[in-house]
Design a protein around this motif. Structure first.
Motif, PDB file in Angstrom:
ATOM      1  N   MET A  12      40.952  15.029  44.641  1.00 19.73           N
ATOM      2  CA  MET A  12      39.569  14.948  45.122  1.00 19.73           C
ATOM      3  C   MET A  12      38.663  15.467  44.010  1.00 19.73           C
ATOM      4  N   LEU A  13      38.111  14.569  43.211  1.00 17.30           N
ATOM      5  CA  LEU A  13      37.213  14.958  42.135  1.00 17.30           C
ATOM      6  C   LEU A  13      35.756  14.945  42.586  1.00 17.30           C
ATOM      7  N   LEU A  14      35.468  14.182  43.622  1.00 18.63           N
ATOM      8  CA  LEU A  14      34.116  14.095  44.180  1.00 18.63           C
ATOM      9  C   LEU A  14      34.153  14.502  45.643  1.00 18.63           C
ATOM     10  N   SER A  15      33.045  14.985  46.133  1.00 16.89           N
ATOM     11  CA  SER A  15      32.992  15.405  47.535  1.00 16.89           C
ATOM     12  C   SER A  15      32.912  14.184  48.447  1.00 16.89           C
ATOM     13  N   PRO A  16      33.229  14.365  49.742  1.00 13.29           N
ATOM     14  CA  PRO A  16      33.112  13.267  50.693  1.00 13.29           C
ATOM     15  C   PRO A  16      31.698  12.696  50.644  1.00 13.29           C
ATOM     16  N   PRO A  17      31.534  11.448  50.834  1.00 13.47           N
ATOM     17  CA  PRO A  17      32.460  10.487  51.452  1.00 13.47           C
ATOM     18  C   PRO A  17      33.419   9.821  50.478  1.00 13.47           C
ATOM     19  N   TYR A  18      33.435  10.237  49.235  1.00 11.47           N
ATOM     20  CA  TYR A  18      34.311   9.605  48.259  1.00 11.47           C
ATOM     21  C   TYR A  18      35.744  10.037  48.497  1.00 11.47           C
ATOM     22  N   GLY A  19      36.653   9.126  48.264  1.00  9.54           N
ATOM     23  CA  GLY A  19      38.067   9.415  48.461  1.00  9.54           C
ATOM     24  C   GLY A  19      38.695  10.021  47.224  1.00  9.54           C
ATOM     25  N   GLU A  20      39.998  10.078  47.237  1.00  6.02           N
ATOM     26  CA  GLU A  20      40.733  10.626  46.109  1.00  6.02           C
ATOM     27  C   GLU A  20      40.670   9.668  44.915  1.00  6.02           C
ATOM     28  N   THR A  21      40.806  10.234  43.736  1.00  3.40           N
ATOM     29  CA  THR A  21      40.792   9.486  42.493  1.00  3.40           C
ATOM     30  C   THR A  21      42.191   9.493  41.899  1.00  3.40           C
ATOM     31  N   ALA A  22      42.612   8.343  41.374  1.00  2.00           N
ATOM     32  CA  ALA A  22      43.900   8.289  40.681  1.00  2.00           C
ATOM     33  C   ALA A  22      43.784   9.105  39.390  1.00  2.00           C
TER      34      ALA A  22
END
Length: 148
Positions: free
Chosen positions: A56-66
């Protein structure tokens, strides 16, 4: 050698002002070398596994990043030792790409510096391994990262 830095620029003051080691460690995986305390030097062994993961590099609503991670973490784990110890880090590369580990600011043999095709052959993709081993002559907070 006399330390001529003002108190506000000394390591502990900077870490305290930045929210402590946890805040500094967010920027990159850390190697913490504590000052020697008169004990005999030890061999400090660690294992790092470079592998794909998610973070999780960004806060919600963004999802996980590869991501590419060390031991499933971003940043990778903090490695701790004392000044004068010998650090041995076995690195397994579970990535589909070659990689190395570069150690910032640590006085070490050139062959352990982790610059691919210059100071060492890269660690082969999909299961290659390499053992970094060197003495830690200086106390301090350092960081490591891939150079490939």
């Amino acid at each position: 050698m006399v330390n001529q830095l003002p108190d506000s620029l000394r390591r502990r003051a900077v870490l305290r002002a930045s929210g402590g080691i946890a805040a500094g460690a967010f920027l990159a995986p850390s190697l913490l070398v504590a000052p020697a305390r008169g004990a005999e030097p030890r061999v400090i062994a660690h294992r790092l596994r470079a592998a794909p993961g998610k973070a999780m590099l960004l806060s919600p609503p963004y999802g996980e990043t590869a991501v590419w991670s060390y031991n499933g973490q971003v940043p990778g784990p903090t490695l701790r030792a004392r000044q004068g110890d010998r650090l041995r880090v076995a690195v397994e590369n579970a990535l589909a790409e070659e990689t190395t580990v570069h150690w910032h600011g640590v006085r070490l043999p050139n062959a352990m510096d982790g610059v691919p095709h210059l100071t060492q052959p890269p660690i082969a993709a999909n299961g290659g391994t390499f053992i970094y081993e060197f003495d830690l002559p200086d106390a301090g907070t350092y960081w490591y990262h891939p150079h490939a």
